[in-house]
Scaffold this motif. Structure first.
Motif, mmCIF file in Angstrom:
data_model
loop_
_atom_site.group_PDB
_atom_site.id
_atom_site.type_symbol
_atom_site.label_atom_id
_atom_site.label_comp_id
_atom_site.label_asym_id
_atom_site.label_seq_id
_atom_site.Cartn_x
_atom_site.Cartn_y
_atom_site.Cartn_z
ATOM 1 N N LEU A 177 0.851 -1.206 -0.142
ATOM 2 C CA LEU A 177 -0.025 -0.110 0.169
ATOM 3 C C LEU A 177 0.951 1.299 0.010
ATOM 4 O O LEU A 177 0.315 2.323 -0.695
ATOM 5 N N GLU A 178 2.104 1.079 0.418
ATOM 6 C CA GLU A 178 2.767 2.621 0.751
ATOM 7 C C GLU A 178 3.544 3.023 -0.638
ATOM 8 O O GLU A 178 4.139 3.770 -1.047
ATOM 9 N N GLN A 179 3.304 1.815 -1.609
ATOM 10 C CA GLN A 179 4.153 2.279 -3.050
ATOM 11 C C GLN A 179 3.162 3.095 -3.740
ATOM 12 O O GLN A 179 2.137 2.943 -3.516
ATOM 13 N N SER A 180 3.853 4.078 -4.461
ATOM 14 C CA SER A 180 2.874 4.976 -5.181
ATOM 15 C C SER A 180 2.509 4.345 -6.464
ATOM 16 O O SER A 180 1.650 5.077 -7.036
ATOM 17 N N SER A 181 2.953 3.373 -7.024
ATOM 18 C CA SER A 181 2.748 2.867 -8.539
ATOM 19 C C SER A 181 2.407 1.453 -8.418
ATOM 20 O O SER A 181 2.805 0.747 -7.363
ATOM 21 N N PHE A 182 1.955 0.993 -9.401
ATOM 22 C CA PHE A 182 1.634 -0.509 -9.487
ATOM 23 C C PHE A 182 2.837 -1.315 -9.758
ATOM 24 O O PHE A 182 2.879 -2.445 -9.173
ATOM 25 N N ASP A 183 3.586 -1.075 -10.558
ATOM 26 C CA ASP A 183 5.076 -1.626 -10.839
ATOM 27 C C ASP A 183 5.767 -1.528 -9.287
ATOM 28 O O ASP A 183 6.417 -2.605 -9.288
ATOM 29 N N ALA A 184 5.812 -0.384 -8.590
ATOM 30 C CA ALA A 184 6.615 -0.555 -7.377
ATOM 31 C C ALA A 184 5.992 -1.645 -6.351
ATOM 32 O O ALA A 184 6.553 -2.398 -5.658
ATOM 33 N N ALA A 185 4.449 -1.469 -6.353
ATOM 34 C CA ALA A 185 3.834 -2.500 -5.373
ATOM 35 C C ALA A 185 4.041 -3.952 -5.866
ATOM 36 O O ALA A 185 4.115 -4.810 -5.163
ATOM 37 N N ALA A 186 4.143 -4.181 -7.279
ATOM 38 C CA ALA A 186 4.272 -5.455 -7.630
ATOM 39 C C ALA A 186 5.744 -6.313 -7.355
ATOM 40 O O ALA A 186 5.799 -7.296 -6.969
ATOM 41 N N MET A 187 6.511 -5.272 -7.329
ATOM 42 C CA MET A 187 7.840 -5.733 -7.125
ATOM 43 C C MET A 187 8.013 -5.887 -5.646
ATOM 44 O O MET A 187 8.811 -6.804 -5.313
ATOM 45 N N GLN A 188 7.492 -5.079 -4.722
ATOM 46 C CA GLN A 188 7.419 -5.484 -3.283
ATOM 47 C C GLN A 188 6.765 -6.611 -3.045
ATOM 48 O O GLN A 188 7.342 -7.560 -2.206
ATOM 49 N N LEU A 189 5.653 -7.035 -3.561
ATOM 50 C CA LEU A 189 5.134 -8.144 -3.538
ATOM 51 C C LEU A 189 5.918 -9.486 -3.822
ATOM 52 O O LEU A 189 5.875 -10.414 -3.180
ATOM 53 N N THR A 190 6.392 -9.514 -4.954
ATOM 54 C CA THR A 190 7.073 -10.470 -5.455
ATOM 55 C C THR A 190 8.301 -10.907 -4.821
ATOM 56 O O THR A 190 8.751 -11.944 -4.381
ATOM 57 N N THR A 191 9.029 -9.798 -4.485
ATOM 58 C CA THR A 191 10.455 -9.889 -3.804
ATOM 59 C C THR A 191 10.013 -10.457 -2.456
ATOM 60 O O THR A 191 10.969 -11.321 -1.731
ATOM 61 N N ARG A 192 9.217 -9.818 -1.637
ATOM 62 C CA ARG A 192 9.038 -10.196 -0.533
ATOM 63 C C ARG A 192 8.372 -11.865 -0.111
ATOM 64 O O ARG A 192 8.700 -12.470 0.653
ATOM 65 N N LEU A 193 7.535 -11.948 -1.005
ATOM 66 C CA LEU A 193 7.232 -13.436 -1.294
ATOM 67 C C LEU A 193 8.143 -14.371 -1.403
ATOM 68 O O LEU A 193 8.284 -15.465 -0.965
ATOM 69 N N ALA A 194 9.050 -14.205 -2.231
ATOM 70 C CA ALA A 194 10.313 -14.824 -2.787
ATOM 71 C C ALA A 194 11.063 -15.163 -1.503
ATOM 72 O O ALA A 194 11.612 -16.364 -1.185
ATOM 73 N N ALA A 195 11.276 -14.223 -0.707
ATOM 74 C CA ALA A 195 12.264 -14.247 0.522
ATOM 75 C C ALA A 195 11.463 -15.188 1.642
ATOM 76 O O ALA A 195 11.947 -16.004 2.223
ATOM 77 N N ALA A 196 10.240 -14.810 1.873
ATOM 78 C CA ALA A 196 9.481 -15.548 2.681
ATOM 79 C C ALA A 196 9.299 -17.053 2.566
ATOM 80 O O ALA A 196 9.097 -17.910 3.319
ATOM 81 N N LEU A 197 9.029 -17.529 1.124
ATOM 82 C CA LEU A 197 8.712 -18.737 0.619
ATOM 83 C C LEU A 197 9.950 -19.576 0.303
ATOM 84 O O LEU A 197 10.043 -20.729 0.128
ATOM 85 N N ASP A 198 11.172 -18.902 0.367
ATOM 86 C CA ASP A 198 12.317 -19.712 -0.026
ATOM 87 C C ASP A 198 12.193 -20.013 -1.601
ATOM 88 O O ASP A 198 12.302 -21.172 -1.850
#
Length: 619
Positions: A177-198
């Motif tokens: 939510l804190e990201q200002s654009s869709f691309d930045a929000a999508a990058m946050q989501l995919t990167t954090r999921l990759a780290a959390a799920l190994d």
């Protein structure tokens, strides 16, 4: 008891029987009870568990037992909610004990029943003695207490794990939510999921029409959409979105044989292409509509808990991602999309109020286009007298008396005010005395024959006569009189008695009665539509209940600036002048401009404004 892959409802319906292995518990304690007490033999046992709205057997010992004889006792224990002992028809006794849910805040509710068939060790057809059953019941009670503690401990462990999982989900949602654009929000989501799920790779795709387009890949700022791996990932996303459910590769053991197992062929192709053994795609649904999908690739297989956690996470993040994607669109695309959405509401199912409103607006527009009406131009109106006579000071002097003021009716010849004439009368006497003296001198010079001196005296006498006439003229004009019957429009000398006035200074204005003209301030945008001879109607502020008809007589070049716009003065003549009219009255007049379509009448000002501004910017 195992829920199918990606089935959230089946996972949510899991009971406490899934938390502990009731079959292993019954087997373990059945064997212990059977070998612990001489003279008593535990022949078989059964565990019934509450699975709303029914009660079902979840464990049986030994494996070849049927447990049918224990069902009646189990029902009795459920109703009594306490331990019971009952005799069996085939011999022996049945003992039962309830299992309670200690985690229930409202009280220890009944969640299960344990029932055992007990016989005499020496004579199976005989019932064991009561003394032999007491320690058996105590041991069964302790075993059930241990089962309840295990259920409580594991329930608390699951609760803590779910709370921790929910906290992680909220943290990830906040990062999105804190990201200002869709691309930045999508990058946050995919990167954090990759780290959390190994995970080796997490991909996010978004729906465009009937196909899914890759939007973001974890730890990758750029990627080529023509790569075979990208296309295979998009096909896997389409496979999950078409089925509206999570799809995993490989399927869990036992799920392959189920009729409701999801189709995962594209996921198998993806794993074979990337050499990553496991893949999971979770659809992103927003109010039941497919928006996109997330594909996770990793070495470890996915279980039901992983799938349920990802589904709940994407349920939180999908709406936020969709809102950011919509906000990132260019303004023309937003306008086109808004028109499409409104058209879908208008032409699609539902939205009855919206459709009724559109029908009403369409009917009003059709009526306005086809129907005609009289076009009017409103203008601020001021009533003026047709003629006004100014009564000015006849000479420099002082006000002696004032008999009228503004608003008084006068008749022709009535005295309005008088000037102080004392100085004039002195001048008159002086001029008369000077004239008599010069006349006497002229007679003496005429008798003496002094022609030259006589000419000088005659000239002085003419001057004295002229001065006397001037004084007499001023005395005659000292009384200010009304030139005709009318009304004093302005002037009040009652507060200036004895004060000095200059010659020619305006003192009164007198206007004749029943002789008025109307001045209309017409907006310059409509002045070309007004012409002499047009009819209209006037409402005065002082006579709102009496409409007055008028006719336009002339258009003047005089202009006035009013309310930020330029207005031309149009003169009109009243057809009838009722009693009570006063010069200076104001109101609103409407000039009839002729027949026209209602739509043209209602939108004329808007159309003129648009034409002017379009010409100004793009002329």
């Amino acid at each position: 008891m195992t829920s199918t892959t990606g089935d959230v409802e089946t996972q949510a319906a899991a009971t406490s029987a899934d938390i502990v292995d009731t079959q292993a518990w019954l087997t373990r304690h059945g064997e212990r009870l059977a070998a612990s007490y001489p003279g008593v033999e535990v022949a078989e046992g059964i565990v019934l568990w509450r699975q709303s709205p029914s009660w079902l057997p979840v464990a049986l010992w030994p494996a070849n037992a049927d447990g049918v004889a224990l069902l009646d006792l189990a029902d009795q224990v459920r109703e009594a909610q306490r331990g019971l002992v009952s005799a069996l028809d085939q011999g022996g006794l049945a003992i039962g004990y309830p299992v309670r849910d200690l985690s229930d805040n409202a009280g220890a509710s009944l969640i299960g029943v344990v029932a055992l068939r007990v016989t005499h060790s020496g004579a199976p057809a005989e019932s064991p003695r009561e003394d032999d059953l007491v320690p058996l019941m105590q041991r069964l009670e302790d075993a059930v207490a241990g089962l309840e503690r295990d259920i409580l401990a594991r329930h608390h462990a699951i609760t803590r794990r779910r709370q921790s999982q929910l906290g992680d989900h909220l943290t990830l949602l906040a990062a999105v939510l804190e990201q200002s654009s869709f691309d930045a929000a999508a990058m946050q989501l995919t990167t954090r999921l990759a780290a959390a799920l190994d995970a080796e790779r997490v991909s996010l795709g978004w729906r465009r029409g009937s196909r899914t387009r890759m939007c973001q890949i974890s730890h990758s700022a750029r990627f080529n959409r023509k790569m075979n791996r990208i296309r295979a990932t998009e096909a896997a996303m389409d496979e999950a979105l078409d089925q509206r459910r999570a799809v995993v590769w490989p399927l869990q053991e036992g799920v392959e044989q189920e009729a409701g197992a999801p189709v995962n062929r594209c996921h198998g192709v993806l794993c074979e292409m990337t050499d990553v053994p496991c893949a999971l795609t979770v659809p992103c649904l927003d109010d039941g509509k497919p928006r996109g999908a997330v594909t996770i690739e990793r070495e470890q297989p996915f279980d039901d808990e992983d799938i349920g956690a990802l589904q709940s996470l994407m349920a939180l993040c999908t709406r936020a991602l969709e809102e950011k994607r919509r906000n990132d669109r260019p303004l023309p695309i937003k306008a086109i999309a808004a028109v499409g959405e409104q058209s879908a509401r208008l032409l699609g199912a539902g939205h009855l109020g919206y459709k009724l409103t559109a029908i009403v607006l369409l009917a009003v527009a059709a009526f306005a286009y086809s129907a005609t009406g009289t076009d009017h131009q409103s203008a601020d109106a001021t009533l003026r007298s047709d003629v006004q006579r100014v009564i000015a000071a006849p000479f420099q002097g002082y006000i002696d008396d004032a008999r009228v003021r503004a608003g008084d009716r006068v008749e022709k010849g009535d005295v309005l005010a008088t000037m102080d004439t004392r100085d004039l009368r002195l001048q008159q006497l002086q001029s008369q005395s000077e004239l008599a003296k010069l006349s006497s001198e002229a007679q003496e010079l005429r008798a003496e024959g002094e022609r030259a001196s006589l000419n000088v005296v005659d000239a002085q006498r003419d001057q004295a006569e002229a001065e006397l006439q001037l004084v007499q003229s001023r005395l005659d004009r000292a009384n200010l009189r009304a030139p005709y019957d009318g009304v004093v429009v302005s002037g009040d000398l009652t507060q200036r008695l004895g004060s000095a006035v200059e010659g020619g200074e305006e003192l009164f204005r007198v206007a004749p009665e029943d002789d008025y003209r109307l001045e209309l301030a017409v907006d310059e945008a409509r002045i070309n539509d007004v012409s002499p001879g047009q009819q209209g109607e006037l409402i005065l502020s002082a006579m709102t209940d009496t409409p007055l008809d008028f006719e336009v007589t002339r258009l003047t070049p005089e202009t006035r600036s009013q309310e930020g716009s330029n207005r031309f003065i149009v003169e009109a003549e009243l057809k009838e002048a009722p009693a009570g009219l006063r010069p200076g009255m104001e109101g609103v007049g409407k000039i009839e401009l002729g027949e026209d379509r209602l739509i043209s009448i209602w939108t004329r000002e808007l159309v003129d404004w648009l034409r002017l501004n379009v010409w100004r910017w793009w002329g």
